[in-house]
Design a protein around this motif. Structure first.
Motif, PDB file in Angstrom:
ATOM      1  N   GLU A  52       0.854  -1.288  -0.113  1.00 57.79           N
ATOM      2  CA  GLU A  52      -0.012  -0.014  -0.059  1.00 57.79           C
ATOM      3  C   GLU A  52       0.723   1.245  -0.133  1.00 57.79           C
ATOM      4  N   CYS A  53       1.846   1.294  -0.852  1.00 59.91           N
ATOM      5  CA  CYS A  53       2.678   2.534  -1.076  1.00 59.91           C
ATOM      6  C   CYS A  53       3.020   2.710  -2.484  1.00 59.91           C
ATOM      7  N   TRP A  54       3.479   3.847  -2.756  1.00 62.51           N
ATOM      8  CA  TRP A  54       4.140   4.254  -3.965  1.00 62.51           C
ATOM      9  C   TRP A  54       5.578   4.004  -3.661  1.00 62.51           C
ATOM     10  N   GLU A  55       6.306   3.357  -4.785  1.00 62.71           N
ATOM     11  CA  GLU A  55       7.750   2.698  -4.645  1.00 62.71           C
ATOM     12  C   GLU A  55       8.177   2.654  -6.059  1.00 62.71           C
ATOM     13  N   LEU A  56       9.611   2.601  -6.142  1.00 62.96           N
ATOM     14  CA  LEU A  56      10.286   2.412  -7.518  1.00 62.96           C
ATOM     15  C   LEU A  56       9.857   0.935  -7.940  1.00 62.96           C
ATOM     16  N   PRO A  57       9.855   1.042  -9.392  1.00 66.43           N
ATOM     17  CA  PRO A  57       9.649  -0.277  -9.959  1.00 66.43           C
ATOM     18  C   PRO A  57      10.757  -1.321  -9.577  1.00 66.43           C
ATOM     19  N   GLY A  58      10.496  -2.382  -9.381  1.00 64.98           N
ATOM     20  CA  GLY A  58      11.518  -3.654  -9.268  1.00 64.98           C
ATOM     21  C   GLY A  58      11.089  -4.681  -8.384  1.00 64.98           C
ATOM     22  N   GLY A  59      12.071  -5.515  -8.179  1.00 61.53           N
ATOM     23  CA  GLY A  59      11.782  -6.864  -7.079  1.00 61.53           C
ATOM     24  C   GLY A  59      12.666  -7.914  -7.416  1.00 61.53           C
ATOM     25  N   THR A  60      12.484  -9.130  -7.134  1.00 63.04           N
ATOM     26  CA  THR A  60      13.515 -10.314  -6.968  1.00 63.04           C
ATOM     27  C   THR A  60      14.135 -10.443  -8.169  1.00 63.04           C
ATOM     28  N   ILE A  61      15.352 -10.840  -8.138  1.00 69.69           N
ATOM     29  CA  ILE A  61      16.378 -11.209  -9.092  1.00 69.69           C
ATOM     30  C   ILE A  61      16.082 -12.704  -9.307  1.00 69.69           C
ATOM     31  N   GLU A  62      15.384 -13.182 -10.294  1.00 75.62           N
ATOM     32  CA  GLU A  62      15.174 -14.759 -10.294  1.00 75.62           C
ATOM     33  C   GLU A  62      16.475 -15.259 -10.631  1.00 75.62           C
ATOM     34  N   PRO A  63      16.402 -16.940 -10.194  1.00 78.48           N
ATOM     35  CA  PRO A  63      17.695 -17.646 -10.585  1.00 78.48           C
ATOM     36  C   PRO A  63      17.986 -17.727 -12.147  1.00 78.48           C
ATOM     37  N   GLY A  64      19.517 -17.664 -11.995  1.00 82.71           N
ATOM     38  CA  GLY A  64      19.920 -17.343 -13.558  1.00 82.71           C
ATOM     39  C   GLY A  64      19.917 -16.109 -14.337  1.00 82.71           C
ATOM     40  N   GLU A  65      19.270 -15.261 -13.502  1.00 87.96           N
ATOM     41  CA  GLU A  65      19.126 -13.722 -14.115  1.00 87.96           C
ATOM     42  C   GLU A  65      20.103 -12.990 -13.391  1.00 87.96           C
ATOM     43  N   THR A  66      20.803 -12.041 -14.267  1.00 84.43           N
ATOM     44  CA  THR A  66      21.419 -10.958 -13.750  1.00 84.43           C
ATOM     45  C   THR A  66      20.469  -9.766 -13.329  1.00 84.43           C
ATOM     46  N   PRO A  67      21.234  -9.086 -12.240  1.00 84.26           N
ATOM     47  CA  PRO A  67      20.508  -7.771 -11.783  1.00 84.26           C
ATOM     48  C   PRO A  67      20.092  -7.065 -12.879  1.00 84.26           C
ATOM     49  N   ARG A  68      20.785  -6.756 -14.048  1.00 86.95           N
ATOM     50  CA  ARG A  68      20.208  -5.759 -15.163  1.00 86.95           C
ATOM     51  C   ARG A  68      19.000  -6.659 -15.824  1.00 86.95           C
ATOM     52  N   ASP A 126      -2.574  -5.107 -11.891  1.00 84.16           N
ATOM     53  CA  ASP A 126      -2.613  -6.448 -11.799  1.00 84.16           C
ATOM     54  C   ASP A 126      -2.733  -6.568 -10.445  1.00 84.16           C
ATOM     55  N   ALA A 127      -2.432  -7.928  -9.878  1.00 80.91           N
ATOM     56  CA  ALA A 127      -2.693  -8.313  -8.635  1.00 80.91           C
ATOM     57  C   ALA A 127      -1.379  -7.673  -7.824  1.00 80.91           C
ATOM     58  N   GLU A 128      -0.491  -7.084  -8.437  1.00 80.28           N
ATOM     59  CA  GLU A 128       0.587  -6.579  -7.558  1.00 80.28           C
ATOM     60  C   GLU A 128       0.698  -5.170  -7.728  1.00 80.28           C
ATOM     61  N   ILE A 129       0.493  -4.261  -8.881  1.00 80.51           N
ATOM     62  CA  ILE A 129       0.674  -3.069  -9.174  1.00 80.51           C
ATOM     63  C   ILE A 129      -0.897  -2.551  -9.480  1.00 80.51           C
ATOM     64  N   ALA A 130      -1.300  -1.533  -8.722  1.00 83.44           N
ATOM     65  CA  ALA A 130      -2.569  -0.992  -8.936  1.00 83.44           C
ATOM     66  C   ALA A 130      -2.742   0.105  -9.898  1.00 83.44           C
ATOM     67  N   THR A 131      -1.410   0.785  -9.879  1.00 85.50           N
ATOM     68  CA  THR A 131      -1.464   1.942 -10.774  1.00 85.50           C
ATOM     69  C   THR A 131       0.012   2.773 -10.727  1.00 85.50           C
ATOM     70  N   ILE A 132       0.294   3.489 -11.703  1.00 87.11           N
ATOM     71  CA  ILE A 132       1.443   4.110 -11.895  1.00 87.11           C
ATOM     72  C   ILE A 132       1.329   5.570 -11.818  1.00 87.11           C
ATOM     73  N   THR A 133       2.474   6.350 -11.642  1.00 84.32           N
ATOM     74  CA  THR A 133       2.494   7.892 -11.840  1.00 84.32           C
ATOM     75  C   THR A 133       3.870   8.380 -12.022  1.00 84.32           C
ATOM     76  N   TRP A 134       3.994   9.507 -12.990  1.00 82.33           N
ATOM     77  CA  TRP A 134       5.183  10.228 -13.016  1.00 82.33           C
ATOM     78  C   TRP A 134       5.064  11.248 -11.935  1.00 82.33           C
TER      79      TRP A 134
END
Length: 163
Positions: A52-68, A126-134
């Motif tokens: 229930e807050c505004w935050e930067l997009p991002g999340g978990t680094i999945e196995p085999g994935e680089t941070p980028r 979707d189930a995770e993100i309600a909306t976006i804003t600039w």
């Protein structure tokens, strides 16, 4: 130790380390990637339903994935945006508060990327993100803004490229 930012849950941003991207994974385990995406002077924020807050997009680094790769994927999944070119800005070092007194607090690191907005696809809630804003950094937003993410965005924008 100086605290750069603290949220209302007792979590703190302890440091922002400017290291080369190739060295980042050697500093500490990296479970997260965050993206500070800019359009002019406005910062992209997503509204997370669970926290229930505004935050930067991002999340978990999945196995085999680089941070980028995780940063690019999370940005697209959470906002519909592609970045023209993400720049690795550094590592965020967090001190996370214990959810209860029985569990100890812990530290965690996140790879932080920054960039300018490129192409976008229509945003679909979707189930995770309600909306976006600039966000211009001053306009009131409905609900809570994650202050540690805003501090990271500002630090990443001014981060000189690592040598």
């Amino acid at each position: 130790m100086t605290v750069l930012a603290q949220d209302d849950g007792g979590n703190v941003l302890l440091a922002f380390q400017r290291v080369a991207e190739q060295q980042a994974t050697g500093v500490a385990p990296l479970p997260l990637a965050l993206v500070a995406l800019w359009r002019g002077d406005d910062l992209l924020l997503v509204r997370d339903r669970r926290r229930e807050c505004w935050e930067l997009p991002g999340g978990t680094i999945e196995p085999g994935e680089t941070p980028r790769q995780a940063a690019v994927r999370e940005l697209r999944e959470e906002s519909g945006y592609e970045a023209e070119a993400l720049v690795f800005a550094g590592l965020a070092h967090f001190g996370l508060a214990a959810p209860s007194r029985a569990a100890p607090s812990r530290t965690e690191y996140a790879a932080v990327f920054t960039g300018r907005a490129g192409a976008s696809h229509p945003f679909t809630p979707d189930a995770e993100i309600a909306t976006i804003t600039w966000w211009d950094g001053t306009r009131p937003l409905p609900g809570r803004v994650q202050v540690m993410d805003v501090a990271l965005a500002r630090l990443s924008r001014t981060a000189p490229p690592p040598r």
